[in-house]
Design a protein around this motif. Sequence first.
Motif, PDB file in Angstrom:
ATOM      1  N   THR A 125       0.855  -1.175   0.000  1.00 40.97           N
ATOM      2  CA  THR A 125       0.000   0.000   0.000  1.00 40.97           C
ATOM      3  C   THR A 125       0.895   1.230   0.000  1.00 40.97           C
ATOM      4  OG1 THR A 125      -1.652  -1.217   1.252  1.00 40.97           O
ATOM      5  CG2 THR A 125      -1.849   1.174   1.247  1.00 40.97           C
ATOM      6  N   ILE A 126       0.543   2.199  -0.840  1.00 42.75           N
ATOM      7  CA  ILE A 126       1.344   3.410  -0.966  1.00 42.75           C
ATOM      8  C   ILE A 126       0.399   4.588  -1.166  1.00 42.75           C
ATOM      9  CG2 ILE A 126       1.616   3.011  -3.447  1.00 42.75           C
ATOM     10  CD1 ILE A 126       4.391   4.259  -3.301  1.00 42.75           C
ATOM     11  N   PRO A 127       0.682   5.731  -0.531  1.00 43.37           N
ATOM     12  CA  PRO A 127      -0.173   6.903  -0.751  1.00 43.37           C
ATOM     13  C   PRO A 127      -0.169   7.308  -2.231  1.00 43.37           C
ATOM     14  CG  PRO A 127       1.241   7.249   1.143  1.00 43.37           C
ATOM     15  CD  PRO A 127       1.726   6.000   0.463  1.00 43.37           C
ATOM     16  N   LYS A 128      -1.317   7.775  -2.701  1.00 43.60           N
ATOM     17  CA  LYS A 128      -1.451   8.138  -4.113  1.00 43.60           C
ATOM     18  C   LYS A 128      -0.407   9.166  -4.543  1.00 43.60           C
ATOM     19  CE  LYS A 128      -4.666   9.147  -7.709  1.00 43.60           C
ATOM     20  NZ  LYS A 128      -5.143   8.037  -8.458  1.00 43.60           N
ATOM     21  N   ALA A 129      -0.126  10.134  -3.686  1.00 43.10           N
ATOM     22  CA  ALA A 129       0.864  11.167  -4.039  1.00 43.10           C
ATOM     23  C   ALA A 129       2.235  10.551  -4.291  1.00 43.10           C
ATOM     24  CB  ALA A 129       0.950  12.212  -2.931  1.00 43.10           C
ATOM     25  N   GLU A 130       2.603   9.546  -3.509  1.00 40.84           N
ATOM     26  CA  GLU A 130       3.894   8.882  -3.711  1.00 40.84           C
ATOM     27  C   GLU A 130       3.846   7.961  -4.930  1.00 40.84           C
ATOM     28  OE1 GLU A 130       5.113   7.051  -0.015  1.00 40.84           O
ATOM     29  OE2 GLU A 130       4.766   8.906   1.078  1.00 40.84           O
ATOM     30  N   TYR A 131       2.676   7.371  -5.171  1.00 41.19           N
ATOM     31  CA  TYR A 131       2.519   6.481  -6.329  1.00 41.19           C
ATOM     32  C   TYR A 131       2.689   7.265  -7.632  1.00 41.19           C
ATOM     33  CZ  TYR A 131       0.593   2.768  -9.250  1.00 41.19           C
ATOM     34  OH  TYR A 131       0.424   1.801 -10.201  1.00 41.19           O
ATOM     35  N   THR A 132       2.170   8.505  -7.660  1.00 44.00           N
ATOM     36  CA  THR A 132       2.302   9.316  -8.873  1.00 44.00           C
ATOM     37  C   THR A 132       3.761   9.684  -9.139  1.00 44.00           C
ATOM     38  OG1 THR A 132       1.827  11.366  -7.690  1.00 44.00           O
ATOM     39  CG2 THR A 132      -0.042  10.255  -8.722  1.00 44.00           C
ATOM     40  N   VAL A 133       4.583   9.699  -8.088  1.00 41.00           N
ATOM     41  CA  VAL A 133       6.013   9.969  -8.273  1.00 41.00           C
ATOM     42  C   VAL A 133       6.641   8.872  -9.144  1.00 41.00           C
ATOM     43  CG1 VAL A 133       8.247  10.216  -7.111  1.00 41.00           C
ATOM     44  CG2 VAL A 133       6.221  11.307  -6.160  1.00 41.00           C
ATOM     45  N   LEU A 134       6.145   7.632  -9.014  1.00 45.47           N
ATOM     46  CA  LEU A 134       6.658   6.550  -9.865  1.00 45.47           C
ATOM     47  C   LEU A 134       6.423   6.877 -11.342  1.00 45.47           C
ATOM     48  CD1 LEU A 134       5.594   3.370  -7.879  1.00 45.47           C
ATOM     49  CD2 LEU A 134       7.912   4.212  -8.233  1.00 45.47           C
ATOM     50  N   ASP A 135       5.238   7.413 -11.665  1.00 42.68           N
ATOM     51  CA  ASP A 135       4.979   7.800 -13.050  1.00 42.68           C
ATOM     52  C   ASP A 135       5.902   8.934 -13.489  1.00 42.68           C
ATOM     53  OD1 ASP A 135       3.032   5.919 -13.730  1.00 42.68           O
ATOM     54  OD2 ASP A 135       1.417   7.147 -12.905  1.00 42.68           O
ATOM     55  N   ASP A 136       6.126   9.897 -12.579  1.00 44.53           N
ATOM     56  CA  ASP A 136       7.047  10.995 -12.888  1.00 44.53           C
ATOM     57  C   ASP A 136       8.452  10.446 -13.174  1.00 44.53           C
ATOM     58  OD1 ASP A 136       4.933  12.704 -12.376  1.00 44.53           O
ATOM     59  OD2 ASP A 136       5.645  13.267 -10.377  1.00 44.53           O
ATOM     60  N   LEU A 137       8.876   9.482 -12.362  1.00 44.93           N
ATOM     61  CA  LEU A 137      10.208   8.900 -12.543  1.00 44.93           C
ATOM     62  C   LEU A 137      10.277   8.072 -13.831  1.00 44.93           C
ATOM     63  CD1 LEU A 137      10.978   7.883  -8.864  1.00 44.93           C
ATOM     64  CD2 LEU A 137      12.086   9.710 -10.182  1.00 44.93           C
ATOM     65  N   LYS A 138       9.183   7.398 -14.176  1.00 45.74           N
ATOM     66  CA  LYS A 138       9.143   6.653 -15.443  1.00 45.74           C
ATOM     67  C   LYS A 138       9.316   7.609 -16.620  1.00 45.74           C
ATOM     68  CE  LYS A 138       6.236   3.469 -16.416  1.00 45.74           C
ATOM     69  NZ  LYS A 138       5.064   2.627 -16.624  1.00 45.74           N
ATOM     70  N   GLN A 139       8.618   8.748 -16.573  1.00 48.03           N
ATOM     71  CA  GLN A 139       8.743   9.747 -17.636  1.00 48.03           C
ATOM     72  C   GLN A 139      10.161  10.321 -17.672  1.00 48.03           C
ATOM     73  OE1 GLN A 139       5.637  12.686 -17.370  1.00 48.03           O
ATOM     74  NE2 GLN A 139       4.017  11.141 -17.409  1.00 48.03           N
ATOM     75  N   ARG A 140      10.715  10.575 -16.518  1.00 47.79           N
ATOM     76  CA  ARG A 140      12.088  11.110 -16.430  1.00 47.79           C
ATOM     77  C   ARG A 140      13.081  10.133 -17.056  1.00 47.79           C
ATOM     78  NH1 ARG A 140      14.907  12.737 -10.660  1.00 47.79           N
ATOM     79  NH2 ARG A 140      16.922  13.347 -11.488  1.00 47.79           N
ATOM     80  N   ALA A 141      12.936   8.850 -16.736  1.00 48.50           N
ATOM     81  CA  ALA A 141      13.823   7.834 -17.308  1.00 48.50           C
ATOM     82  C   ALA A 141      13.672   7.785 -18.824  1.00 48.50           C
ATOM     83  CB  ALA A 141      13.530   6.465 -16.690  1.00 48.50           C
TER      84      ALA A 141
END
Length: 74
Positions: free
Chosen positions: A12-28
């Motif tokens: 379980t992860i807070p939504k705000a932290e989960y969206t960071v994964l998408d940001d990092l995917k885009q950054r990569a």
Amino acid sequence: MKKPKLVRDSFTIPKAEYTVLDDLKQRAGKLASPAKKSELIRAGVKALAAMSDTAFLAALKAVPAIKTGRPAKD
């Protein structure tokens, strides 16, 4: 060479932290090195493991504890 044994898990992860994964995917992707969420999490684990105890504790304290389990349905 033998393939490493894989483990499937959920968390379980807070939504705000989960969206960071998408940001990092885009950054990569912008850095011409596309990554999957699992690769980002594994890279984070390696980064935590490489930290000094002081930096590791600081990183842990920067993440608030949350109630575990499945989120309530809306």
